[in-house]
Design a protein around this motif. Sequence first.
Motif, short mmCIF file in Angstrom:
data_model
loop_
_atom_site.label_atom_id
_atom_site.label_comp_id
_atom_site.label_asym_id
_atom_site.label_seq_id
_atom_site.Cartn_x
_atom_site.Cartn_y
_atom_site.Cartn_z
N TYR A 3 0.81 -1.22 0.00
CA TYR A 3 0.00 0.00 0.00
C TYR A 3 0.85 1.28 0.00
O TYR A 3 0.33 2.36 -0.18
CB TYR A 3 -0.97 0.01 1.19
N GLU A 4 2.15 1.15 0.18
CA GLU A 4 3.02 2.32 0.16
C GLU A 4 3.18 2.90 -1.25
O GLU A 4 3.61 4.04 -1.41
CB GLU A 4 4.39 1.97 0.73
N LEU A 6 0.60 3.39 -3.25
CA LEU A 6 -0.64 4.06 -3.63
C LEU A 6 -0.50 5.58 -3.77
O LEU A 6 -1.03 6.14 -4.73
CB LEU A 6 -1.75 3.69 -2.65
N PRO A 7 0.17 6.31 -2.86
CA PRO A 7 0.30 7.76 -3.06
C PRO A 7 1.06 8.11 -4.35
O PRO A 7 0.63 9.00 -5.10
CB PRO A 7 1.06 8.25 -1.84
N GLY A 8 2.13 7.42 -4.61
CA GLY A 8 2.88 7.66 -5.84
C GLY A 8 2.07 7.32 -7.08
O GLY A 8 2.11 8.03 -8.09
N ALA A 10 -1.20 7.40 -7.31
CA ALA A 10 -2.25 8.43 -7.44
C ALA A 10 -1.68 9.70 -8.07
O ALA A 10 -2.31 10.31 -8.95
CB ALA A 10 -2.86 8.73 -6.08
N ILE A 11 -0.49 10.10 -7.66
CA ILE A 11 0.13 11.31 -8.22
C ILE A 11 0.44 11.10 -9.70
O ILE A 11 0.17 11.98 -10.54
CB ILE A 11 1.40 11.67 -7.43
N THR A 13 -1.00 9.01 -11.81
CA THR A 13 -2.25 8.92 -12.54
C THR A 13 -2.84 10.31 -12.78
O THR A 13 -3.28 10.63 -13.89
CB THR A 13 -3.26 8.04 -11.78
#
Length: 70
Positions: A3-4, A6-8, A10-11, A13
């Motif tokens: 899950y680490e 996911l932020p990258g 999202a950015i 995308t």
Amino acid sequence: MWYEILPGFAIMTACLIIPGVATSQIHKLMNNGKEKRVARVPWHWYMIARDERLSGTGEHYVTKGLENIH
């Protein structure tokens, strides 16, 4: 953990989606809310040239009715 990422993700995308959406919205704004006309075959080019000739404005997305035909 997994899950680490996911932020990258999202950015990345958002950075790939925003320019495409912004380009289409800017194009729509610049063409008075009308869709982009794409000419892929010679017949489409002929129709765009006809619209420019009939509208008298030199802009293919400004179409007028029968009142403009001389």
